[in-house]
Design a protein around this motif. Structure first.
Motif, PDB file in Angstrom:
ATOM      1  N   GLU A 226      25.231  19.253 -21.856  1.00  0.00           N
ATOM      2  CA  GLU A 226      24.477  18.812 -22.861  1.00  0.00           C
ATOM      3  C   GLU A 226      25.128  17.547 -23.548  1.00  0.00           C
ATOM      4  O   GLU A 226      24.305  16.660 -23.647  1.00  0.00           O
TER       5      GLU A 226
ATOM      6  N   ASN B 133      15.820  19.334 -21.964  1.00  0.00           N
ATOM      7  CA  ASN B 133      15.949  19.307 -23.288  1.00  0.00           C
ATOM      8  C   ASN B 133      16.350  18.143 -23.899  1.00  0.00           C
ATOM      9  O   ASN B 133      15.812  17.917 -25.060  1.00  0.00           O
ATOM     10  N   GLU B 134      17.146  17.260 -23.612  1.00  0.00           N
ATOM     11  CA  GLU B 134      17.492  15.937 -23.851  1.00  0.00           C
ATOM     12  C   GLU B 134      16.066  14.979 -24.086  1.00  0.00           C
ATOM     13  O   GLU B 134      15.999  14.346 -24.867  1.00  0.00           O
TER      14      GLU B 134
ATOM     15  N   ASN C  36      14.054  16.270 -26.702  1.00  0.00           N
ATOM     16  CA  ASN C  36      14.716  15.622 -28.071  1.00  0.00           C
ATOM     17  C   ASN C  36      14.594  14.228 -28.415  1.00  0.00           C
ATOM     18  O   ASN C  36      14.509  13.768 -29.544  1.00  0.00           O
ATOM     19  N   ARG C  37      14.580  13.565 -27.176  1.00  0.00           N
ATOM     20  CA  ARG C  37      14.712  12.149 -27.448  1.00  0.00           C
ATOM     21  C   ARG C  37      13.330  11.481 -27.840  1.00  0.00           C
ATOM     22  O   ARG C  37      13.178  10.452 -28.547  1.00  0.00           O
TER      23      ARG C  37
ATOM     24  N   LEU D  61      18.085  10.071 -16.850  1.00  0.00           N
ATOM     25  CA  LEU D  61      17.694  11.481 -17.384  1.00  0.00           C
ATOM     26  C   LEU D  61      16.675  11.937 -16.494  1.00  0.00           C
ATOM     27  O   LEU D  61      16.317  13.151 -16.231  1.00  0.00           O
TER      28      LEU D  61
ATOM     29  N   GLY E 195      19.441  21.019 -19.308  1.00  0.00           N
ATOM     30  CA  GLY E 195      19.985  20.341 -20.303  1.00  0.00           C
ATOM     31  C   GLY E 195      19.321  19.054 -20.449  1.00  0.00           C
ATOM     32  O   GLY E 195      19.055  18.426 -21.487  1.00  0.00           O
ATOM     33  N   ALA E 196      18.980  18.395 -19.216  1.00  0.00           N
ATOM     34  CA  ALA E 196      18.288  16.912 -19.220  1.00  0.00           C
ATOM     35  C   ALA E 196      16.805  16.948 -19.654  1.00  0.00           C
ATOM     36  O   ALA E 196      16.366  16.255 -20.592  1.00  0.00           O
TER      37      ALA E 196
ATOM     38  N   THR F 256      24.387  14.570 -21.345  1.00  0.00           N
ATOM     39  CA  THR F 256      23.074  14.081 -21.342  1.00  0.00           C
ATOM     40  C   THR F 256      22.772  13.232 -22.500  1.00  0.00           C
ATOM     41  O   THR F 256      21.805  12.515 -22.925  1.00  0.00           O
ATOM     42  N   ASP F 257      23.515  13.174 -23.675  1.00  0.00           N
ATOM     43  CA  ASP F 257      23.236  12.461 -24.994  1.00  0.00           C
ATOM     44  C   ASP F 257      23.352  11.176 -24.505  1.00  0.00           C
ATOM     45  O   ASP F 257      22.531  10.358 -25.314  1.00  0.00           O
TER      46      ASP F 257
ATOM     47  N   SER G  28      11.328  22.338 -29.421  1.00  0.00           N
ATOM     48  CA  SER G  28      12.034  22.210 -28.120  1.00  0.00           C
ATOM     49  C   SER G  28      12.109  23.407 -27.278  1.00  0.00           C
ATOM     50  O   SER G  28      11.727  23.545 -26.251  1.00  0.00           O
TER      51      SER G  28
END
Lengths: 192, 134
Positions: free
Chosen positions: A3, A27-28, A31-32, A14, A24-25, A6-7, B36
């Motif tokens: 996680e 989710n990132e 979120n982005r 990504l 994780g990607a 990936t930030d 999310s």
């Protein structure tokens, strides 16, 4: 650990991770872009819950068709295009009033209390009134240009029109907003 | 850079532009904190829907293999062997083998049709679970 990694990675890296179904990607990626996608949907649909539904559908569609994404535009632009099309379909199906941010519906959700608080400021209320006179594509153009600082050639890809047309529409939308705000303020002054 | 050029060309009221940008940015709203997670849950659900039921696939493959074996047996093995196996399987003649093949093929075809119909209905109706799922 994954996680955290990936930030910091680029959109290209990504995307390649999302193509490999890396949770994780995914989710990132969400979120982005969720704030802008959600706000574009909110501007177009005018309803918090509908906007969240549209944002959800946008991300589901995007992640399911991530293999079709070509790097000729930015990831954000591609997401906005999916979001714009999703919202237009929503509006056609449910015949929602553009930008009818009714207080009753907004107060259903605690997060929207922020918007309600902002709406109490007169200028925001008047701006919302003025925006309600614009067409869906004009609202999207204004939102993407002013809220997300997206350049006109990227907006053209989102809406599916030429860059010249975006500039014309933006110019016209700005003039409409200005005129509407003048009218609203004049009416307010007369009502005092 | 490009935006700055456009601003110089098109904007005749920079004060209004600045005000509009500030006001619009102020009205930006944060979505729900669990958005999310909800998207991830929706993604998991849609992946489940799009996946083929493995039991159905196994049944179809077994039936198809059985059909193929009978067809091969009918064409390759001599009449004597066919008679012996028919007696073992309590089948009287070679015609029974053909009817058996027809029945199995029919079951497989109907199975595939129902499977396709289920998939189509899942796509059309979307969020609802369809009873036809095997």
């Amino acid at each position: 650990m994954i996680e955290a990694q990936t930030d910091r990675i680029s959109d290209e890296a990504l995307i390649s991770l999302v193509k490999k179904n890396h949770s994780g990607a995914i989710n990132e990626l969400i979120n982005r872009h969720k704030v802008m996608v959600f706000n574009l949907a909110l501007r177009l649909l005018g309803n918090f819950h509908e906007a969240e539904e549209a944002a959800q559908d946008t991300f589901v569609k995007a992640i399911q068709s991530i293999h079709e994404f070509r790097a000729d535009s930015q990831l954000g632009t591609w997401l906005y295009r999916i979001c714009f099309n999703t919202c237009i379909t929503y509006k056609r199906k449910k015949r929602l009033n553009t930008f009818s941010l009714s207080k009753a519906k907004l107060e259903e959700h605690p997060t929207t209390q922020l918007l309600c608080a902002l709406e109490q400021k007169d200028n925001v209320k008047y701006l919302n009134q003025a925006l309600s006179t614009l067409s869906s594509s004009d609202i999207a153009i204004v939102s993407l240009f002013y809220m997300d600082d997206l350049p006109t050639h990227e907006i053209a890809k989102v809406i599916g029109i030429s860059e010249g047309n975006v500039r014309v529409k933006l110019h016209r939308a700005r003039n409409i907003l200005k005129d509407q705000l003048k009218k609203i303020l004049n009416n307010e002054v007369l009502n005092l | 850079m490009e935006k700055q050029v456009i601003q110089k060309d098109d904007y005749n009221d920079p004060e209004f532009e600045m005000w509009l940008r500030d006001q619009l940015k102020q009205t930006m709203v944060e979505p729900s904190e669990n958005l999310s997670q909800r998207i991830m849950a929706k993604l998991d659900k849609s992946i489940d829907k799009s996946q083929t039921d493995p039991i159905l696939l196994i049944v179809l493959v077994v039936l198809l293999m059985l059909c193929s074996c009978i067809m091969v047996f009918l064409s390759v093995f001599p009449e004597l062997w066919r008679g012996i196996t028919a007696k073992i399987l309590v089948l009287d003649t070679g015609i029974d083998y053909r009817s058996l093949v027809h029945i199995i093929t029919g079951v497989v075809v109907i199975g595939i049709l129902f499977f396709r119909l289920d998939n189509l209905l899942n796509k059309k109706v979307g969020k609802q679970k369809i009873l036809l799922t095997f």
